[in-house]
Design a protein around this motif. Structure first.
Motif, short mmCIF file in Angstrom:
data_model
loop_
_atom_site.label_atom_id
_atom_site.label_comp_id
_atom_site.label_asym_id
_atom_site.label_seq_id
_atom_site.Cartn_x
_atom_site.Cartn_y
_atom_site.Cartn_z
N GLY A 191 0.78 -1.23 0.00
CA GLY A 191 0.00 0.00 0.00
C GLY A 191 0.81 1.27 0.00
N LEU A 192 1.98 1.25 -0.60
CA LEU A 192 2.85 2.43 -0.57
C LEU A 192 2.27 3.67 -1.27
CD1 LEU A 192 6.48 1.07 -0.98
CD2 LEU A 192 5.46 2.17 1.00
N PRO A 193 1.49 3.52 -2.36
CA PRO A 193 0.97 4.74 -3.00
C PRO A 193 0.22 5.64 -2.02
CG PRO A 193 0.66 2.89 -4.45
CD PRO A 193 1.16 2.32 -3.14
N GLY A 194 -0.60 5.06 -1.18
CA GLY A 194 -1.37 5.85 -0.23
C GLY A 194 -0.56 6.38 0.93
N ILE A 195 0.64 5.83 1.13
CA ILE A 195 1.49 6.27 2.24
C ILE A 195 2.44 7.36 1.81
CG2 ILE A 195 3.27 5.53 3.89
CD1 ILE A 195 2.00 2.72 3.76
N VAL A 196 3.12 7.15 0.69
CA VAL A 196 4.17 8.08 0.29
C VAL A 196 3.69 9.19 -0.63
CG1 VAL A 196 5.93 6.30 0.54
CG2 VAL A 196 4.89 6.68 -1.70
N ALA A 197 2.59 8.95 -1.36
CA ALA A 197 2.12 9.97 -2.31
C ALA A 197 0.59 9.91 -2.42
CB ALA A 197 2.77 9.76 -3.67
N PRO A 198 -0.13 10.20 -1.34
CA PRO A 198 -1.59 10.05 -1.37
C PRO A 198 -2.28 10.95 -2.38
CG PRO A 198 -0.89 11.18 0.63
CD PRO A 198 0.34 10.62 -0.01
N LYS A 199 -1.75 12.15 -2.59
CA LYS A 199 -2.38 13.06 -3.56
C LYS A 199 -2.27 12.48 -4.97
CE LYS A 199 -2.50 17.93 -4.96
NZ LYS A 199 -1.94 19.29 -4.69
N SER A 200 -1.08 12.04 -5.34
CA SER A 200 -0.89 11.42 -6.66
C SER A 200 -1.71 10.14 -6.77
CB SER A 200 0.59 11.12 -6.90
OG SER A 200 1.34 12.31 -6.99
N ALA A 201 -1.72 9.35 -5.71
CA ALA A 201 -2.46 8.08 -5.73
C ALA A 201 -3.96 8.32 -5.87
CB ALA A 201 -2.16 7.29 -4.46
N GLY A 202 -4.47 9.36 -5.19
CA GLY A 202 -5.89 9.69 -5.31
C GLY A 202 -6.24 10.14 -6.71
N ARG A 203 -5.35 10.90 -7.32
CA ARG A 203 -5.59 11.36 -8.69
C ARG A 203 -5.50 10.22 -9.69
NH1 ARG A 203 -2.35 17.21 -8.68
NH2 ARG A 203 -4.05 18.39 -7.68
N ILE A 204 -4.64 9.24 -9.40
CA ILE A 204 -4.57 8.05 -10.26
C ILE A 204 -5.90 7.31 -10.23
CG2 ILE A 204 -3.55 5.74 -10.44
CD1 ILE A 204 -0.87 7.06 -9.60
N LEU A 205 -6.46 7.14 -9.02
CA LEU A 205 -7.76 6.49 -8.91
C LEU A 205 -8.82 7.27 -9.68
CD1 LEU A 205 -7.81 5.49 -5.12
CD2 LEU A 205 -7.29 4.03 -7.08
N ALA A 206 -8.74 8.59 -9.59
CA ALA A 206 -9.72 9.44 -10.28
C ALA A 206 -9.58 9.37 -11.79
CB ALA A 206 -9.58 10.88 -9.80
N GLN A 207 -8.43 8.98 -12.28
CA GLN A 207 -8.25 8.77 -13.72
C GLN A 207 -8.93 7.48 -14.18
OE1 GLN A 207 -4.23 9.14 -15.44
NE2 GLN A 207 -3.61 10.13 -13.55
N ILE A 208 -8.87 6.46 -13.32
CA ILE A 208 -9.31 5.12 -13.72
C ILE A 208 -10.78 4.85 -13.39
CG2 ILE A 208 -8.88 2.65 -13.43
CD1 ILE A 208 -6.63 4.25 -14.84
N TYR A 209 -11.23 5.29 -12.23
CA TYR A 209 -12.56 4.91 -11.75
C TYR A 209 -13.73 5.38 -12.61
CZ TYR A 209 -10.97 2.80 -7.36
OH TYR A 209 -10.39 1.98 -6.43
N PRO A 210 -13.73 6.63 -13.13
CA PRO A 210 -14.90 7.05 -13.91
C PRO A 210 -15.24 6.13 -15.07
CG PRO A 210 -13.60 8.95 -13.31
CD PRO A 210 -12.79 7.75 -12.91
N GLN A 211 -14.26 5.78 -15.90
CA GLN A 211 -14.53 4.88 -17.02
C GLN A 211 -14.93 3.49 -16.53
OE1 GLN A 211 -14.87 5.68 -20.25
NE2 GLN A 211 -14.58 7.77 -19.48
N LEU A 212 -14.32 3.07 -15.43
CA LEU A 212 -14.67 1.76 -14.85
C LEU A 212 -16.12 1.76 -14.38
CD1 LEU A 212 -13.47 -1.00 -13.92
CD2 LEU A 212 -13.01 0.09 -11.72
N ILE A 213 -16.51 2.83 -13.71
CA ILE A 213 -17.89 2.96 -13.22
C ILE A 213 -18.87 2.97 -14.39
CG2 ILE A 213 -19.51 4.56 -12.12
CD1 ILE A 213 -17.16 5.38 -10.25
#
Length: 303
Positions: A268-290
């Motif tokens: 789970g390092l993305p959420g520990i070391v770079a949560p802002k970047s990791a959150g934005r990565i999720l926001a890139q992927i989730y809309p199309q997935l949803i």
């Protein structure tokens, strides 16, 4: 500003700092967000808080759970929750069949239960598009941890990367860029060939026991027991192991400690070391997935 999620009601359940950055990004795309487990977080404009998971499932179109998922008891990781959030049988029974349950990692019991109940379960840990992007903060964090744990520089070090998958390649590439002497360990001939092409030293897993004594830093990405007692006996005692595999990792940590080898489990390092970047990565992927899964569900209902 994209409005691709306009009118879609999304429940964001638990998580960590990543979700604090994910929620506003989903709102920018038009989603109406219901939050479960954010009582202790700073207020997020437009976020509707509900007191329990059970209250959320009947009023949304999509359920978003954290990348970590749940523990063996069904407890959801929720850093900002005032009370435990449990994904149990009662909650699952309340989920409408049209509502997809999107989660990073689903334990076998959850997979079995959702299959029996006809719930659409989506595990994002297996999505290449997400895993590859997440490998960037994972690799940076792993190298940072190694820097802090060793008494040598990464430059010039004998660094072994076990497993040349999505995360392994990113770790190997960054190490090579810093100036480490990188050994890539894999089974597939094409991965070993690519390692050579990148200027790495390539070793097949069948030869690892003979080679691992050279390592000063080991990065493991394989989610199976690779660094067992036999292998650890061959490891130099001042070697540092950073294990990036999902819990419980691929290292016998108890035996490593007994030998005096510093071994760190670092999922789970993305959420520990770079949560802002990791959150934005999720926001890139989730809309199309949803949108993809909601469209599929509507099509199935209409047919």
């Amino acid at each position: 500003m994209s409005a691709g999620l306009k009118g879609i009601r999304v429940a964001v359940i638990g998580g960590d700092e990543r979700e604090l950055y994910l929620i506003p990004e989903l709102q920018k795309q038009g989603a109406y967000i219901v939050g479960v487990g954010f009582e202790k977080a700073s207020p997020i404009s437009g976020l509707t808080l509900v007191p329990s998971l059970h209250d959320a499932v009947g009023q949304v179109d999509v359920l978003l759970f954290p990348m970590f998922g749940t523990d063996e008891r069904g407890v959801v990781k929720a850093k900002y929750s005032g009370s435990p959030i449990v994904l149990n049988k009662e909650v699952l029974q309340a989920i409408p069949t049209r509502v997809p349950l999107i989660i990073g990692f689903a334990r076998p019991a959850l997979k079995s239960a959702t299959e029996k109940m006809g719930i659409q379960l989506v595990e994002t840990i297996y999505l290449d598009e997400l895993a590859i992007l997440n490998s960037i903060p994972s690799a940076e964090g792993a190298i940072q941890m190694a820097m802090e744990a060793t008494s040598i520089t990464i430059h010039g070090s004998e660094s072994f990367v076990l497993g040349l998958g999505r995360t392994g390649w990113s770790v190997a590439r960054m190490l090579h860029g810093i100036g480490a002497h990188v050994t890539g360990v894999a089974r597939k001939p094409q991965d070993l060939a690519r390692a050579v092409e990148m200027g790495l030293r390539a070793v097949h897993f069948s030869d690892l026991e003979e080679e691992i004594g050279r390592a000063e830093i080991i990065f493991n990405t394989v989610p199976h027991l690779i660094l067992d007692r036999v292998m650890l006996e061959k490891v130099a005692r001042d070697t540092v192991i950073v294990d990036l595999a999902s819990i419980p990792g691929g290292t016998d940590f108890e035996f490593a400690q007994l030998l005096g080898i510093k071994a760190i489990l670092a999922p789970g390092l993305p959420g520990i070391v770079a949560p802002k970047s990791a959150g934005r990565i999720l926001a890139q992927i989730y809309p199309q997935l949803i949108l993809r899964h909601l469209t599929t569900m509507i099509a199935n209902v209409q047919s």
